[in-house]
Design a protein around this motif. Structure first.
Motif, PDB file in Angstrom:
ATOM      1  N   SER A 269     -57.782  90.909  16.450  1.00 62.35           N
ATOM      2  CA  SER A 269     -57.000  90.183  15.444  1.00 62.35           C
ATOM      3  C   SER A 269     -55.569  90.711  15.409  1.00 62.35           C
ATOM      4  CB  SER A 269     -57.654  90.326  14.065  1.00 62.35           C
ATOM      5  OG  SER A 269     -57.834  91.693  13.741  1.00 62.35           O
ATOM      6  N   PHE A 270     -55.396  92.018  15.680  1.00 60.14           N
ATOM      7  CA  PHE A 270     -54.046  92.598  15.679  1.00 60.14           C
ATOM      8  C   PHE A 270     -53.169  91.923  16.740  1.00 60.14           C
ATOM      9  CE2 PHE A 270     -50.905  95.545  17.405  1.00 60.14           C
ATOM     10  CZ  PHE A 270     -50.210  95.896  16.256  1.00 60.14           C
ATOM     11  N   TYR A 291     -51.718  80.940  16.421  1.00 63.20           N
ATOM     12  CA  TYR A 291     -52.179  82.329  16.597  1.00 63.20           C
ATOM     13  C   TYR A 291     -52.510  82.991  15.266  1.00 63.20           C
ATOM     14  CZ  TYR A 291     -51.846  82.497  21.619  1.00 63.20           C
ATOM     15  OH  TYR A 291     -52.083  82.289  22.961  1.00 63.20           O
ATOM     16  N   TYR A 292     -51.850  82.596  14.184  1.00 63.80           N
ATOM     17  CA  TYR A 292     -52.234  83.117  12.870  1.00 63.80           C
ATOM     18  C   TYR A 292     -53.649  82.667  12.524  1.00 63.80           C
ATOM     19  CZ  TYR A 292     -47.324  84.383  12.004  1.00 63.80           C
ATOM     20  OH  TYR A 292     -46.074  84.941  12.060  1.00 63.80           O
ATOM     21  N   HIS A 293     -53.966  81.412  12.852  1.00 64.73           N
ATOM     22  CA  HIS A 293     -55.325  80.919  12.585  1.00 64.73           C
ATOM     23  C   HIS A 293     -56.345  81.602  13.495  1.00 64.73           C
ATOM     24  CE1 HIS A 293     -54.802  77.976   9.445  1.00 64.73           C
ATOM     25  NE2 HIS A 293     -53.720  77.483  10.047  1.00 64.73           N
ATOM     26  N   LYS A 294     -55.945  81.917  14.737  1.00 58.69           N
ATOM     27  CA  LYS A 294     -56.838  82.685  15.620  1.00 58.69           C
ATOM     28  C   LYS A 294     -57.110  84.070  15.027  1.00 58.69           C
ATOM     29  CE  LYS A 294     -56.173  80.745  20.249  1.00 58.69           C
ATOM     30  NZ  LYS A 294     -56.076  81.115  21.658  1.00 58.69           N
ATOM     31  N   THR A 295     -56.078  84.625  14.387  1.00 60.21           N
ATOM     32  CA  THR A 295     -56.213  85.957  13.764  1.00 60.21           C
ATOM     33  C   THR A 295     -57.332  85.948  12.737  1.00 60.21           C
ATOM     34  OG1 THR A 295     -53.841  86.375  14.040  1.00 60.21           O
ATOM     35  CG2 THR A 295     -55.001  87.744  12.441  1.00 60.21           C
ATOM     36  N   GLY A 305     -53.838  88.820   8.000  1.00 61.71           N
ATOM     37  CA  GLY A 305     -53.818  87.528   8.685  1.00 61.71           C
ATOM     38  C   GLY A 305     -53.567  86.394   7.700  1.00 61.71           C
ATOM     39  N   TRP A 306     -54.282  86.431   6.565  1.00 62.77           N
ATOM     40  CA  TRP A 306     -54.089  85.391   5.548  1.00 62.77           C
ATOM     41  C   TRP A 306     -52.676  85.449   4.965  1.00 62.77           C
ATOM     42  CZ3 TRP A 306     -57.537  81.839   5.967  1.00 62.77           C
ATOM     43  CH2 TRP A 306     -58.857  82.153   6.326  1.00 62.77           C
ATOM     44  N   ILE A 307     -52.157  86.669   4.808  1.00 56.65           N
ATOM     45  CA  ILE A 307     -50.794  86.810   4.265  1.00 56.65           C
ATOM     46  C   ILE A 307     -49.769  86.300   5.270  1.00 56.65           C
ATOM     47  CG2 ILE A 307     -49.049  88.616   3.865  1.00 56.65           C
ATOM     48  CD1 ILE A 307     -50.499  87.778   1.355  1.00 56.65           C
ATOM     49  N   ALA A 308     -50.020  86.490   6.563  1.00 54.66           N
ATOM     50  CA  ALA A 308     -49.098  85.974   7.586  1.00 54.66           C
ATOM     51  C   ALA A 308     -48.994  84.446   7.466  1.00 54.66           C
ATOM     52  CB  ALA A 308     -49.572  86.375   8.975  1.00 54.66           C
ATOM     53  N   ILE A 309     -50.143  83.795   7.247  1.00 51.85           N
ATOM     54  CA  ILE A 309     -50.124  82.332   7.075  1.00 51.85           C
ATOM     55  C   ILE A 309     -49.419  81.968   5.764  1.00 51.85           C
ATOM     56  CG2 ILE A 309     -51.519  80.232   6.949  1.00 51.85           C
ATOM     57  CD1 ILE A 309     -53.725  81.709   8.488  1.00 51.85           C
TER      58      ILE A 309
END
Length: 465
Positions: A269-270, A291-295, A305-309
């Motif tokens: 995930s990183f 790629y955020y959704h892949k994370t 990951g959720w915060i990146a989105i």
């Protein structure tokens, strides 16, 4: 991969021993075979089998010092220290120059947290051992336990002088340099080490890490490059190289490097997250979001990951979607003040002011005592008409930030709105003394207070002083 002769012998001994246990036949093994069998089972955590092998070994070789030392090791492992010590005293009487006796005695001292005594005992072992590297490493570990990083480093270096390929010692040397904030000295040591061992991918990797710590990202990439040339499946070196390339804003190269890590091992995930960040920097929003959704697909519990989105949608000003995803992050880590602050800001943008106030309050309760959090929280309370609560928050904030004009102007505005004119005048005086130029804060946030004749008079009087 072809096994060495010793490994083949050991595997044969293990097979023979396990066959004996299954058939209840008794086979003969020499004492060294028993030692190898016992240590193998101890190393793999199968203590019951180790004990059976020890009993059979001592039955066949009752006078074997080697087996009795293995017995001591097992007793130490089980914290039966007094029993182990008594057995060592007996062995010392028989073999006073056997270094293993001193090593095991040192282990006992170490288990009792008497690290100075352990070091003293290991130094005696140095006089008798042929394996200086191993004993130097043990002394280094004892100094680590005592938090004496300088001496620990010196002994790990002595270990490497004896055995240059002891990578555990090399990692420990670098750890000591890191802990002591001696990155430049670490580089100096690693460069000397690499002069002698130019094909050590571990040393090149560690050198890159030191350059990265010093923010010399060009040199870090150079060092990581050598590590990956020597070992083209060195996952850690590719990962660190990618991070360095990101720092140099070479985002496409960083993406390529992260993608190499995905080919070498199971996806992480990183790596997906970093690839997403790089694509966003390249303004490729579609691939960034992919790629955020892949994370989060790879690791649904990775709040970052959720915060990146969330942040992606904040930047797109799509606050409805941002709210959905920030709630996902909060569901995973509900004590993260940064997430609550984002939650508050998103709700504020959506004009959900009560929810925004809750967000700022939860950010504070989660440990956020930054001035801007207090101010944003108070702004929400002010908007909701919760003037007295807002004052309470500002008075708390003034204890943390005693001379802050932002707080004093707001206290003045709120007290005047509550018709507590003496308190309002007091705080306005403080605010004007702290920062006269920003007195228009009153006009911006408290227009009713700003229009009051006595407030304008107070400002004029201050101006004339």
């Amino acid at each position: 991969m072809r096994l060495s002769h010793d490994e083949e012998e050991n595997n044969l001994s293990l097979s023979k021993f396990e066959s004996m246990l299954k058939t209840n036949k008794v086979f003969f093994f020499d004492s060294e075979e028993f030692e190898d069998i016992i240590l193998h089972y101890m190393d793999t955590g199968r203590i019951n089998l180790a004990k059976r092998a020890l009993k059979l070994g001592l039955d066949q070789h009752p006078k074997s010092t080697g087996l009795k030392l293995v017995q001591v090791e097992m007793l130490v492992y089980e914290d039966k220290l007094d029993l182990a010590e008594r057995l060592l005293i007996e062995l010392y009487a028989l073999e006073p120059t056997n270094e293993e006796i001193f090593i095991q005695q040192a282990q006992i001292h170490s288990k009792r947290d008497n690290h100075e005594k352990a070091i003293e005992t290991l130094k005696i072992a140095l006089k008798y051992t042929d394996d200086l590297a191993d004993v130097y490493s043990m002394i280094g570990m004892e100094y680590l336990f005592m938090d004496d990083l300088e001496k620990a480093k010196d002994y790990f270096i002595l270990c490497l002088d004896e055995d240059e390929l002891d990578y555990s010692a090399l990692y420990n040397v670098v750890y000591c340099y890191d802990f002591l904030d001696q990155n430049e000295k670490a580089i100096e040591y690693l460069e000397k080490y690499i002069d002698k061992n130019p094909y050590s991918e571990v040393a090149w990797h560690q050198l890159g890490r030191q350059y990265y710590a010093l923010k010399n990202y060009e040199k870090a990439v150079w060092a990581f490059d050598y590590a990956t040339i020597i070992d083209d499946v060195f996952l850690g070196a590719y990962m660190e190289k990618a991070k360095s390339l990101e720092k140099l804003k070479k985002y496409q190269e960083a993406i390529d490097c992260y993608k190499t890590t995905l080919e070498l091992d199971d996806p992480t995930s990183f790596a997906y997250l970093r690839i997403g960040k790089c694509f966003e920097k390249l303004d490729n929003k579609e691939k960034a979001l992919k790629y955020y959704h892949k994370t989060v697909h790879e690791d649904p519990l990775l709040d970052k990951g959720w915060i990146a989105i969330t942040d992606f949608y904040i930047r797109q000003k799509d606050f409805q979607k941002a709210l959905y995803y920030v709630n996902k992050a909060i569901g995973i880590d509900g004590e993260n003040s940064f997430y609550w602050k984002r939650y508050a800001a998103i709700n504020q943008a959506l004009h959900f002011y009560e929810e925004a106030e809750v967000g700022y309050r939860r950010a504070f309760e989660s440990g956020d005592i930054n001035l801007d959090t207090f101010i944003l929280w108070v702004n929400m309370l002010h908007y909701l008409g919760e003037f007295e609560t807002a004052i309470d928050i500002l008075l708390q904030a003034s204890e943390v930030f005693p001379d802050e004009y932002e707080i004093e102007y707001r206290l003045a505005g709120l007290y005047y709105m509550l018709d507590e004119k003496d308190k309002g005048k007091f705080h306005l005086t403080n605010a004007l003394h702290l920062n006269f130029n920003n007195h228009t804060i009153l006009d911006e946030f408290f227009p009713v207070t700003w229009e009051m004749e006595e407030v304008q008079q107070q400002i004029e009087n201050f101006k004339l002083k």
